[in-house]
Enzyme design. Structure first.
Site, PDB file in Angstrom:
ATOM      1  CG  HIS A 144      23.236  -9.293  18.728  1.00 44.14           C
ATOM      2  ND1 HIS A 144      23.582 -10.171  17.999  1.00 44.14           N
ATOM      3  CD2 HIS A 144      22.099  -9.625  19.296  1.00 44.14           C
ATOM      4  CE1 HIS A 144      22.566 -11.140  17.851  1.00 44.14           C
ATOM      5  NE2 HIS A 144      21.787 -10.932  18.771  1.00 44.14           N
ATOM      6  CG  ASP A 174      26.417 -10.595  16.289  1.00 45.14           C
ATOM      7  OD1 ASP A 174      26.987  -9.846  17.209  1.00 45.14           O
ATOM      8  OD2 ASP A 174      25.487 -11.120  15.991  1.00 45.14           O
ATOM      9  CB  SER A 247      21.019 -13.993  19.686  1.00 43.28           C
ATOM     10  OG  SER A 247      19.793 -13.554  18.691  1.00 43.28           O
TER      11      SER A 247
END
Length: 503
Positions: A144, A174, A247
């Site tokens: 993402h 992901d 992230s």
């Protein structure tokens, strides 16, 4: 004067005490230093609570971990070009200049009939983290972070900035793989998430809110977490402070090994609230190897829809305790269709490995490659049996088909007062629309049925492990039930079992 014998003893005892304290302090330092040696067990760092409730513990020191592993952590900037919104007039319709309202609108809008200028596409930048897994420049991060990006830039701790190429990504886990043109780069060492223990110390390095190379620490809160719409990742839950920008960054254990990729947080404010989730590194590395070798990720597919086994459902099917994955639908053209697997089967084992809950089965099946043969241990009508299935390949999300309206009919209704149900047999048009041989449409649910969660419009297609196509088959199956029954229903696009207590 010569010192007395008692004074000499006191001096000797003081010297011995100081030597003992010095040795103890050095032993404590040695424990911290030994933490970063390869073969030292983690038990040298923390001692569990004693029986009297006291705790003897040395807090971990992450300085050496950061010095050694920090250079392999990178910051990522991903640029996206977003299409401009269509230009619109300030007024929804043009106004003629001889219109009496023209002067009125002109007071507020200088030129109400002016054509709007075309809007230029806007560019947005997302920030994330990543880490180097090979000396020749392969980098792992979250999908993402880089999905849909036109340009990706990777920044190293030595201030070098490099353009990165997206090798591939996998949205189901992901995970994304990037490549930068460099050699001799520092790399991380992957660990084994299976060895992680709840309560163990872990640390994260990343760039929260763009503050590069930030270090946060905490403990493992839980393992094997399942999140909504995330069926192929058993997440590691921690209380390590993770914020936007973290992230894709690594999660380290105390040995300096990467055990996960920081991916998500649970938050009501958009910031850290004490719950964060990481993708286990073994799953991420498997995805990365497949992307590097063939450009995509292949997973096995069983071709069934499953449901969690509750205590009520376990009683209905004769299981001693809730376990396994309850099959609620077998796809007609799926891999399991010709294997003998049936709706109502409870999958308890996969190649002799127990399936504890329904969330475990997709992860276990996804670990196999398409074409692999697996042996399922299922519970069917009070007995266990083995079924062999050749797995297919998991495809992308199916495209929903538009539903066609059917003419309304008024079939005959049947009441089952003990259950609080009013049902009707499906019409031929309804059977064709649902793709089933038959069933009963719930027209009204009250009493036991309503309390159990049945709703108007549900379609009953099974009772316990017996297929239901007509009212007669429903009556027969109901007569043979022993107090606890489970109705298999179709509700819109979902199929599930609903337990009913009729005693």
């Amino acid at each position: 004067m010569q010192p007395s014998k008692g004074r000499f003893v006191n001096v000797y005892l003081r010297a011995a005490t100081i030597a003992t304290l010095t040795a103890t302090l050095m032993t404590g330092c040695d424990k911290i230093e030994a933490l970063f040696k390869k073969n030292e067990p983690l038990s040298t760092v923390a001692v569990p609570a004693k029986q009297d409730g006291t705790v003897q513990m040395l807090l971990p020191d992450f300085t050496q971990l950061v010095d050694r592993e920090g250079p392999a952590v990178v910051n990522i900037q991903a640029s996206r070009t977003e299409a401009a919104a269509p230009a619109q007039n300030e007024l929804p319709f043009p106004i003629p200049e001889d219109d009496p309202f023209y002067d009125f609108f002109r007071r507020f809008i200088p030129n109400p009939n002016a054509q709007p200028e075309p809007q230029q596409p806007s560019e947005s930048v997302s920030f994330g983290s990543g880490f180097i897994i090979s000396e020749d420049g392969f980098v792992l991060t979250n999908a993402h972070v880089v999905s849909g990006s036109g340009q990706i830039k990777v920044m190293l701790t030595d201030r070098r900035e490099m353009k990165a190429r997206l090798v591939g990504l996998d949205k189901r886990t992901d995970v994304a793989v990037l490549k930068i043109d460099a050699s001799g780069l520092p790399v991380v060492k992957p660990g084994n998430p299976a060895d992680l223990k709840v309560g163990e110390w872990v640390a994260a390095i990343g760039a929260p809110f763009g503050f590069e190379n930030s270090v946060t620490a905490g403990i493992v809160s839980a393992k094997g977490r399942s999140l909504p719409d995330e069926n192929y990742v058993p997440f590691i839950q921690t209380d390590v402070a993770i914020n936007p920008g973290n992230s894709g960054g690594p999660l380290f254990n105390l040995k300096g090994e990467v055990v996960g990729i920081n991916s998500q947080i649970y938050s009501r404010s958009g910031g850290f609230m004490g719950i964060s989730f990481a993708i286990p590194i073994d799953i991420a590395m498997n995805v990365a190897e497949q992307i590097k070798s063939k450009g995509k990720v292949s997973r096995g597919q069983l071709g069934v829809h499953i449901q969690e086994v509750t205590q009520e459902l376990a009683q209905s099917f004769g299981l001693k305790s809730p376990a396994g994955a309850l099959v609620v639908r077998v796809e007609p053209k799926g891999p399991a269709a010709g294997s003998g697997l049936e709706v109502g089967d409870i999958i308890l084992r996969l190649n002799d490995k127990p399936v504890a809950t329904s969330k475990d089965l997709p992860i276990m099946i996804g670990a196999f490659q398409p074409g692999a043969k697996v042996r399922l241990g299922v519970w069917r009508k009070g007995q266990e049996k083995d079924i062999t299935v050749t797995l297919g390949e998991l495809s992308g999300d199916p495209t929903p088909q538009p539903q066609q309206e059917q003419p309304q009919t008024s079939p005959q209704s049947y009441q089952f007062g003990r259950l609080g149900l009013t049902v009707a047999e499906l019409t031929p048009a309804q059977r064709n629309e649902l793709g089933i041989k038959g069933g009963l449409m719930v027209q009204k649910a009250q009493g036991v049925a309503a309390r159990s969660g049945l709703m108007h419009g549900d379609v009953i297609v099974g009772l316990n492990q017996t297929e239901i196509t007509t009212v007669a088959s429903f009556e027969k199956a109901l007569a043979s039930a022993n107090g606890s029954i489970a109705l298999l229903i179709r509700r819109m696009d979902n199929t599930l079992f609903v337990p009913l207590q009729i005693q």
